[in-house]
Structures are given as structure tokens and as C-alpha cells.
Design a protein around this motif. Structure first.
Motif, PDB file in Angstrom:
ATOM      1  N   THR A  49       0.422  -5.512   3.248  1.00 23.82           N
ATOM      2  CA  THR A  49       0.598  -6.702   2.429  1.00 23.82           C
ATOM      3  C   THR A  49       0.452  -6.284   0.973  1.00 23.82           C
ATOM      4  N   VAL A  50       1.524  -6.462   0.215  1.00 22.69           N
ATOM      5  CA  VAL A  50       1.537  -6.039  -1.185  1.00 22.69           C
ATOM      6  C   VAL A  50       1.553  -7.278  -2.076  1.00 22.69           C
ATOM      7  N   HIS A  51       0.568  -7.376  -2.955  1.00 23.12           N
ATOM      8  CA  HIS A  51       0.492  -8.472  -3.918  1.00 23.12           C
ATOM      9  C   HIS A  51       1.097  -7.989  -5.232  1.00 23.12           C
ATOM     10  N   LEU A  52       2.249  -8.544  -5.588  1.00 18.96           N
ATOM     11  CA  LEU A  52       2.981  -8.038  -6.739  1.00 18.96           C
ATOM     12  C   LEU A  52       2.321  -8.376  -8.069  1.00 18.96           C
ATOM     13  N   LEU A  53       1.665  -9.532  -8.152  1.00 22.74           N
ATOM     14  CA  LEU A  53       1.113  -9.949  -9.438  1.00 22.74           C
ATOM     15  C   LEU A  53      -0.130  -9.157  -9.812  1.00 22.74           C
ATOM     16  N   ASP A  54      -1.064  -8.993  -8.865  1.00 20.83           N
ATOM     17  CA  ASP A  54      -2.276  -8.238  -9.198  1.00 20.83           C
ATOM     18  C   ASP A  54      -2.196  -6.778  -8.751  1.00 20.83           C
ATOM     19  N   LYS A  55      -1.026  -6.411  -8.194  1.00 21.02           N
ATOM     20  CA  LYS A  55      -0.735  -5.013  -7.848  1.00 21.02           C
ATOM     21  C   LYS A  55      -1.783  -4.408  -6.914  1.00 21.02           C
ATOM     22  N   THR A  56      -2.039  -5.120  -5.828  1.00 18.63           N
ATOM     23  CA  THR A  56      -2.958  -4.618  -4.808  1.00 18.63           C
ATOM     24  C   THR A  56      -2.219  -4.494  -3.484  1.00 18.63           C
ATOM     25  N   VAL A  57      -2.738  -3.620  -2.637  1.00 17.29           N
ATOM     26  CA  VAL A  57      -2.142  -3.371  -1.322  1.00 17.29           C
ATOM     27  C   VAL A  57      -3.235  -3.459  -0.277  1.00 17.29           C
ATOM     28  N   LYS A  58      -2.967  -4.187   0.801  1.00 23.13           N
ATOM     29  CA  LYS A  58      -3.944  -4.319   1.879  1.00 23.13           C
ATOM     30  C   LYS A  58      -3.286  -4.077   3.229  1.00 23.13           C
ATOM     31  N   THR A  59      -4.095  -3.620   4.166  1.00 23.23           N
ATOM     32  CA  THR A  59      -3.711  -3.605   5.572  1.00 23.23           C
ATOM     33  C   THR A  59      -4.832  -4.313   6.307  1.00 23.23           C
ATOM     34  N   GLY A  60      -4.531  -5.470   6.880  1.00 22.74           N
ATOM     35  CA  GLY A  60      -5.592  -6.330   7.400  1.00 22.74           C
ATOM     36  C   GLY A  60      -6.445  -6.799   6.239  1.00 22.74           C
ATOM     37  N   ASN A  61      -7.748  -6.643   6.340  1.00 20.31           N
ATOM     38  CA  ASN A  61      -8.654  -7.010   5.248  1.00 20.31           C
ATOM     39  C   ASN A  61      -9.042  -5.823   4.373  1.00 20.31           C
ATOM     40  N   ALA A  62      -8.530  -4.663   4.701  1.00 19.05           N
ATOM     41  CA  ALA A  62      -8.905  -3.454   3.966  1.00 19.05           C
ATOM     42  C   ALA A  62      -7.927  -3.196   2.829  1.00 19.05           C
ATOM     43  N   GLU A  63      -8.456  -3.004   1.633  1.00 16.00           N
ATOM     44  CA  GLU A  63      -7.609  -2.695   0.488  1.00 16.00           C
ATOM     45  C   GLU A  63      -7.334  -1.197   0.439  1.00 16.00           C
ATOM     46  N   ILE A  64      -6.098  -0.864   0.125  1.00 17.91           N
ATOM     47  CA  ILE A  64      -5.699   0.534  -0.044  1.00 17.91           C
ATOM     48  C   ILE A  64      -5.604   0.797  -1.545  1.00 17.91           C
ATOM     49  N   HIS A  65      -6.467   1.614  -2.058  1.00 16.24           N
ATOM     50  CA  HIS A  65      -6.520   1.863  -3.496  1.00 16.24           C
ATOM     51  C   HIS A  65      -5.488   2.922  -3.890  1.00 16.24           C
ATOM     52  N   LEU A  66      -4.508   2.489  -4.660  1.00 15.14           N
ATOM     53  CA  LEU A  66      -3.434   3.369  -5.086  1.00 15.14           C
ATOM     54  C   LEU A  66      -3.444   3.548  -6.599  1.00 15.14           C
ATOM     55  N   THR A  67      -2.978   4.689  -7.049  1.00 20.94           N
ATOM     56  CA  THR A  67      -2.763   4.884  -8.484  1.00 20.94           C
ATOM     57  C   THR A  67      -1.512   4.105  -8.896  1.00 20.94           C
ATOM     58  N   LYS A  68      -1.283   4.005 -10.202  1.00 20.03           N
ATOM     59  CA  LYS A  68      -0.089   3.293 -10.690  1.00 20.03           C
ATOM     60  C   LYS A  68       1.192   3.927 -10.147  1.00 20.03           C
ATOM     61  N   LYS A  69       1.240   5.254 -10.155  1.00 21.32           N
ATOM     62  CA  LYS A  69       2.435   5.941  -9.667  1.00 21.32           C
ATOM     63  C   LYS A  69       2.610   5.728  -8.167  1.00 21.32           C
ATOM     64  N   GLU A  70       1.531   5.746  -7.426  1.00 17.13           N
ATOM     65  CA  GLU A  70       1.621   5.534  -5.980  1.00 17.13           C
ATOM     66  C   GLU A  70       2.065   4.113  -5.663  1.00 17.13           C
ATOM     67  N   PHE A  71       1.573   3.142  -6.437  1.00 20.35           N
ATOM     68  CA  PHE A  71       1.984   1.750  -6.228  1.00 20.35           C
ATOM     69  C   PHE A  71       3.488   1.605  -6.505  1.00 20.35           C
ATOM     70  N   LYS A  72       3.966   2.200  -7.598  1.00 17.45           N
ATOM     71  CA  LYS A  72       5.392   2.146  -7.923  1.00 17.45           C
ATOM     72  C   LYS A  72       6.226   2.804  -6.826  1.00 17.45           C
ATOM     73  N   LEU A  73       5.728   3.925  -6.338  1.00 18.03           N
ATOM     74  CA  LEU A  73       6.433   4.637  -5.283  1.00 18.03           C
ATOM     75  C   LEU A  73       6.501   3.808  -4.008  1.00 18.03           C
ATOM     76  N   LEU A  74       5.405   3.164  -3.651  1.00 13.63           N
ATOM     77  CA  LEU A  74       5.382   2.308  -2.464  1.00 13.63           C
ATOM     78  C   LEU A  74       6.376   1.157  -2.603  1.00 13.63           C
ATOM     79  N   LEU A  75       6.383   0.494  -3.756  1.00  9.48           N
ATOM     80  CA  LEU A  75       7.327  -0.609  -3.973  1.00  9.48           C
ATOM     81  C   LEU A  75       8.772  -0.114  -3.888  1.00  9.48           C
ATOM     82  N   TYR A  76       9.016   1.064  -4.434  1.00  5.16           N
ATOM     83  CA  TYR A  76      10.370   1.613  -4.388  1.00  5.16           C
ATOM     84  C   TYR A  76      10.787   1.872  -2.940  1.00  5.16           C
ATOM     85  N   PHE A  77       9.876   2.432  -2.155  1.00  6.54           N
ATOM     86  CA  PHE A  77      10.181   2.665  -0.743  1.00  6.54           C
ATOM     87  C   PHE A  77      10.434   1.349  -0.008  1.00  6.54           C
TER      88      PHE A  77
END
Length: 230
Positions: free
Chosen positions: A133-161
Motif C-alpha cells: 500500500t503506497v500513500h502518494l501524499l505522505d510518501k509512505t509504503v506499508k505491507t499490512g500494518n508494517a511500514e517499509i522505510h525507503l529512501t527517496k530514490k527507492e520510493f521513486k523507483l518503486l513508483l516507477y515499477f
């Protein structure tokens, strides 16, 4: 996401560029008609901020040129012209939005976000892919209730994928989209491999399947396990 600003007022362009960088956008700039046309023909963009009055030609001509070439990018017209006819004409020619000068940079950014959501994610602020689950406004990523902490580049890469899910993307396309001129300048792709490796590791550590499939000699495909055919 990669943006192109076509605007002849350099102070305004620099202000827009600086503000959008803070929102994690990559930005190119063109200051006249010919520069804008050349950049549109040589690179792909997610959204274009386009002035109407440009040295050497009209922004509306560029808009028509984009539509004829089927350029798949959102377009926000920015102009000092505020008549209803001007707005209707720009929108009928293919513009997605129209913003009258002067404007607040926060409003421009919000409109860019809205266009990109509409084009890439059906207008949603929350994007769901399989267990992610990717929240575009606050730029967070979760799987279930667990947040996956990504760097800015990793977040951009995930969105691109995710925006290119189930499609093959080359390392050159990733470099061009996320790191601008790295590919053209001939840098090593080791930095891409490193970011992909780190993103894959963080997703798997939080219990996600290995979504990133390496296709030898072709690139990568981001795909859910149930859609993967070995």
C-alpha cells in the motif's frame, strides 16, 4: 516523476524548479519554443508545465505538436491570459489544466500531483499493488500494518515499477526517468543495480514476494507472484 517546464521567464522557472525538487520531482527546463520542442522529442515526461507566450512560437503550437505525436504526458498551461476563451481553447487543444499567473507554487504542485495521479494511478492518493500500500501524499509504503522505510530514490523507483507493472523496463529507461542524464553521459549502471538490490531486500524482509524480476538482456519486470510465469 520527471517534469518539463517550458517558460521563458527564468526567475519564475527557477522558482518552480526549486519548489518541485523539494517535492521529489526531477525537472528539466526550456526557455523558448525550439528548446521545448527539442526536449519533448528527445525525452519522456510525466507532466509538462507550458507557457503560452514563448520566444520563437506559441505554447499552443507545442501542445498541438505533442498531441499529433501522441506524447503521453499531462500538460498544465500557465499564462497571464485569463479570459474564458483562452482557457477553453487551451483545454480543447489537449491541455489537462490551466493556471493563470500569478499563482502559488503550492497550487501548481497540487495540480501536478492530481494530473499524475489521474494518468498513472486513476486519480488515487493511495495505490495498492498486491501486498503493498503506497500513500502518494505522505510518501509512505506499508505491507499490512508494517511500514517499509525507503529512501527517496527507492520510493521513486518503486513508483516507477508500479506505474509500469507487468511491463519490461530497461536499465536505460530507469536511469533516464529517475536520474536524468546519467545514461547519456555514459556513467556506470552500478548505481541502478544497487538501488534495485536495496529495494528488493527491503520488500522481501517485510514479507513481500520478490516482485522485481530480472530478464537477462532485456531489463526488469515488476509483477505479482500469481502473474509470474517462469
Amino acid at each position: 516523476m520527471r517534469l518539463l517546464i517550458i517558460e521563458d521567464e527564468k526567475p519564475l522557472t527557477k522558482s518552480i524548479h526549486s519548489y518541485l525538487l523539494q517535492s521529489n520531482y526531477l525537472c528539466d527546463a526550456a526557455y523558448n519554443f525550439s528548446e521545448g520542442r527539442s526536449m519533448l522529442e528527445s525525452s519522456a515526461y510525466d507532466c509538462i508545465v507550458l507557457d503560452i507566450n514563448l520566444p520563437g512560437g506559441s505554447g499552443l503550437e507545442l501542445l498541438q505538436h505533442m498531441k499529433k505525436r501522441k506524447v503521453d504526458a499531462g500538460v498544465i498551461i500557465i499564462s497571464a491570459r485569463n479570459s474564458l476563451d483562452d482557457k477553453i481553447n487551451a483545454l480543447q487543444l489537449g491541455g489537462d489544466d490551466y493556471l493563470t499567473k500569478p499563482f502559488h507554487l503550492a497550487e501548481l504542485t497540487a495540480r501536478i500531483n492530481s494530473i499524475i495521479r489521474r494518468k498513472n494511478f486513476d486519480g488515487n492518493n493511495i495505490v495498492i499493488f498486491d501486498k503493498l500500500t503506497v500513500h502518494l501524499l505522505d510518501k509512505t509504503v506499508k505491507t499490512g500494518n508494517a511500514e517499509i522505510h525507503l529512501t527517496k530514490k527507492e520510493f521513486k523507483l518503486l513508483l516507477y515499477f508500479i506505474s509500469n507493472k507487468n511491463r519490461i523496463v530497461t536499465k536505460e529507461a530507469i536511469a533516464d526517468h529517475l536520474w536524468e542524464d546519467y545514461a547519456m553521459l555514459g556513467y556506470s549502471y552500478d548505481f541502478i543495480y544497487s538501488h534495485i538490490k536495496n529495494l528488493r531486500k527491503k520488500l522481501i524482509e517485510k514479507g513481500c514476494p520478490d516482485y522485481i524480476k530480472a530478464l537477462y538482456g532485456m531489463g526488469y519486470k515488476f509483477i505479482a507472484e500469481e502473474n509470474h510465469v517462469a
